[in-house]
Design a protein around this motif. Sequence first.
Motif, PDB file in Angstrom:
ATOM      1  N   UNK A  47      50.207  40.050  39.472  1.00  9.85           N
ATOM      2  CA  UNK A  47      49.227  40.573  40.424  1.00  9.85           C
ATOM      3  C   UNK A  47      47.866  40.746  39.730  1.00  9.85           C
ATOM      4  N   UNK A  48      46.796  40.534  40.483  1.00  9.81           N
ATOM      5  CA  UNK A  48      45.458  40.528  39.898  1.00  9.81           C
ATOM      6  C   UNK A  48      44.645  41.720  40.389  1.00  9.81           C
ATOM      7  N   UNK A  49      44.053  42.434  39.425  1.00 11.54           N
ATOM      8  CA  UNK A  49      43.186  43.560  39.733  1.00 11.54           C
ATOM      9  C   UNK A  49      41.760  43.186  39.343  1.00 11.54           C
ATOM     10  N   UNK A  50      40.828  43.236  40.306  1.00  7.18           N
ATOM     11  CA  UNK A  50      39.425  42.946  39.974  1.00  7.18           C
ATOM     12  C   UNK A  50      38.705  44.253  39.690  1.00  7.18           C
ATOM     13  N   UNK A  51      38.022  44.311  38.547  1.00  7.23           N
ATOM     14  CA  UNK A  51      37.222  45.491  38.214  1.00  7.23           C
ATOM     15  C   UNK A  51      35.785  45.193  38.629  1.00  7.23           C
ATOM     16  N   UNK A  52      35.310  45.916  39.638  1.00 10.92           N
ATOM     17  CA  UNK A  52      34.025  45.603  40.261  1.00 10.92           C
ATOM     18  C   UNK A  52      33.098  46.815  40.148  1.00 10.92           C
ATOM     19  N   UNK A  53      31.802  46.553  39.984  1.00 16.88           N
ATOM     20  CA  UNK A  53      30.832  47.642  39.933  1.00 16.88           C
ATOM     21  C   UNK A  53      29.515  47.080  39.450  1.00 16.88           C
ATOM     22  N   UNK A  54      28.436  47.849  39.650  1.00 17.40           N
ATOM     23  CA  UNK A  54      27.161  47.308  39.193  1.00 17.40           C
ATOM     24  C   UNK A  54      27.078  47.403  37.675  1.00 17.40           C
ATOM     25  N   UNK A  55      26.052  46.787  37.044  1.00 20.85           N
ATOM     26  CA  UNK A  55      25.953  46.816  35.583  1.00 20.85           C
ATOM     27  C   UNK A  55      25.843  48.244  35.054  1.00 20.85           C
ATOM     28  N   UNK A  85      37.232  36.092  31.389  1.00 20.94           N
ATOM     29  CA  UNK A  85      37.013  37.276  32.197  1.00 20.94           C
ATOM     30  C   UNK A  85      38.356  37.818  32.660  1.00 20.94           C
ATOM     31  N   UNK A  86      39.437  37.131  32.255  1.00 18.64           N
ATOM     32  CA  UNK A  86      40.759  37.554  32.721  1.00 18.64           C
ATOM     33  C   UNK A  86      41.591  38.025  31.536  1.00 18.64           C
ATOM     34  N   UNK A  95      53.376  44.577  34.404  1.00 13.08           N
ATOM     35  CA  UNK A  95      52.316  43.732  33.866  1.00 13.08           C
ATOM     36  C   UNK A  95      51.428  43.241  34.988  1.00 13.08           C
ATOM     37  N   UNK A  96      50.130  43.154  34.695  1.00 11.90           N
ATOM     38  CA  UNK A  96      49.195  42.661  35.702  1.00 11.90           C
ATOM     39  C   UNK A  96      48.018  41.987  35.020  1.00 11.90           C
ATOM     40  N   UNK A  97      47.227  41.271  35.816  1.00 11.53           N
ATOM     41  CA  UNK A  97      46.049  40.591  35.281  1.00 11.53           C
ATOM     42  C   UNK A  97      44.819  41.357  35.711  1.00 11.53           C
ATOM     43  N   UNK A  98      43.850  41.403  34.805  1.00 13.06           N
ATOM     44  CA  UNK A  98      42.642  42.157  35.044  1.00 13.06           C
ATOM     45  C   UNK A  98      41.487  41.177  35.051  1.00 13.06           C
ATOM     46  N   UNK A  99      40.686  41.151  36.108  1.00  6.58           N
ATOM     47  CA  UNK A  99      39.483  40.307  36.122  1.00  6.58           C
ATOM     48  C   UNK A  99      38.288  41.223  35.926  1.00  6.58           C
ATOM     49  N   UNK A 100      37.597  41.055  34.805  1.00  6.84           N
ATOM     50  CA  UNK A 100      36.419  41.872  34.520  1.00  6.84           C
ATOM     51  C   UNK A 100      35.198  41.139  35.058  1.00  6.84           C
ATOM     52  N   UNK A 101      34.687  41.576  36.228  1.00  7.67           N
ATOM     53  CA  UNK A 101      33.583  40.822  36.817  1.00  7.67           C
ATOM     54  C   UNK A 101      32.278  41.078  36.077  1.00  7.67           C
ATOM     55  N   UNK A 102      32.295  41.976  35.089  1.00  4.30           N
ATOM     56  CA  UNK A 102      31.096  42.166  34.285  1.00  4.30           C
ATOM     57  C   UNK A 102      31.099  41.261  33.071  1.00  4.30           C
ATOM     58  N   UNK A 129      41.422  45.974  44.246  1.00  2.25           N
ATOM     59  CA  UNK A 129      40.103  46.124  43.629  1.00  2.25           C
ATOM     60  C   UNK A 129      39.992  47.510  42.991  1.00  2.25           C
ATOM     61  N   UNK A 130      39.463  47.554  41.774  1.00  2.00           N
ATOM     62  CA  UNK A 130      39.137  48.819  41.125  1.00  2.00           C
ATOM     63  C   UNK A 130      37.617  48.913  41.125  1.00  2.00           C
ATOM     64  N   UNK A 131      37.080  49.821  41.957  1.00  2.00           N
ATOM     65  CA  UNK A 131      35.630  49.920  42.120  1.00  2.00           C
ATOM     66  C   UNK A 131      35.118  51.052  41.236  1.00  2.00           C
TER      67      UNK A 131
END
Length: 484
Positions: A47-55, A85-86, A95-102, A129-131
């Motif tokens: 499963x994929x978790x996207x870490x999202x947020x402004x800079x 980024x993954x 276990x999971x996958x983390x996508x660091x959008x930064x 999504x982790x905001x």
Amino acid sequence: MSNDTAAHHGELGDAEYAEFMALAAEEGFDTDEVDADLDAASHGPLPVLAVVGRPNVGKSTLVNRIIGRREAVVEDRPGVTRDRVTYEATWNGRRFKLVDTGGWEVDVLGIDAAVAAQAEYGIESADAVLFVVDATIGATDTDEALIKLIRRAGKPTVLCANKVDGPSTEAEAAYLWSLGLGEPYPVSALHGRGSGDLLDAVMDALPEAPPQLFGNGPVGGPRRVALIGRPNVGKSSLLNKVAGEERVVVNELAGTTRDPVDEMIELGGKTWKFVDTAGIRRRVHLTAGADFYASLRTASALEKAEVAVVLIDASETLAEQDTRIISMAVEAGRAVVIAYNKWDRLDEERRYYLEREIEKDLVQVQWAPRVNVSAKTGRHMEKLVPAIETALEGWETRIPTARLNAFLGELVAAHPHPIRGGKQPRILFGTQAGTRPPRFVLFASGFLEAGYRRFVERRLREEFGFEGTPISISVRVREKRRKK
């Protein structure tokens, strides 16, 4: 093999698994650890978790905090540049996958546009999504814009109020209830405060296993092909040529749809699903960010595909971006075919230099089938399908454990590992725990050097084929304690 078995022992059948575990115990390995290694190597998509947020809200610090719970896996591949980024992470045994959008470079274009595009890609490819919001500042206009994107996507979301270092800041975190994303979890990514509760909430939001986009779907469904390559290598022309008609070429103007256009195409007597890579909206004035958007699109297409056809302009010198795109396909664990386009434009001299460039720059993918095509004239198009089929076959190949160990025994006897510091590490036994791509776990008496691992991979390919697929080899070294 029953699904039940598959769940427990990866791709090993019951008898094979029992035999393998007996061997591990006999050689002095901790059987629980061996079980965990097999499980790790045999998993399908996580499963994929996207870490999202402004800079500057602390996304990367948080990502490091989350993945820092286990040592990073060092992939040994020469010539693979990292646009990572993954990451893989574990929490409470899941276990999971983390996508660091930064993780992308933002400075190539306007910051707002970059933030939006990164978030868009992250959210699109994620199961949850982790905001991340900076609690000391509160929600800004950029945060509000991101919340709109998240709402539109409708993915489960966990709100992280970062930079909460003590009780005084906790009150500020409470204000973030007003964002309408549920409970804000106060965290200090820097000090680790509150990260356990946050991850528990994340586990509740993530599915146990994501729906698999390929493979285990309906039998006989069309295979998914991503056509990737740097801008202007002729992807659209190739798609039109294989489709045998002018299809809609997605325009790069503002507002063109962001949903990837999947084309069902008849080719070589079969239906294939070509995943279009124009997957991310691109604002018209942002030509500066062309490479950045190309990377996002490529990552997006690879997520959905089983096999990547990498298109390279044979009439020009190989660019670093070409090798980077190939690396992305290899890292994503997809089957790979390399298609040299514009072959009709090559003279003898260019052909000679191209061969030299391939030997020098593409040494890490010598195993990928090559086809020389011309999207313009349609030359050699019929060679594309057999190459794709070969690559998929390699990607799905599995070697039974007994046969693999017979091969490893001969290999070690004929080519022992060099002696280092008075010791000679040996491969004791191994198994192929997974396919798509093939994943091997080797158990050894000591550390195996990178050069020897590459030698083992080369011999595996010579013996068993594996044409067109990356191979992953992890090595587990026996702890110092002797056999009881």
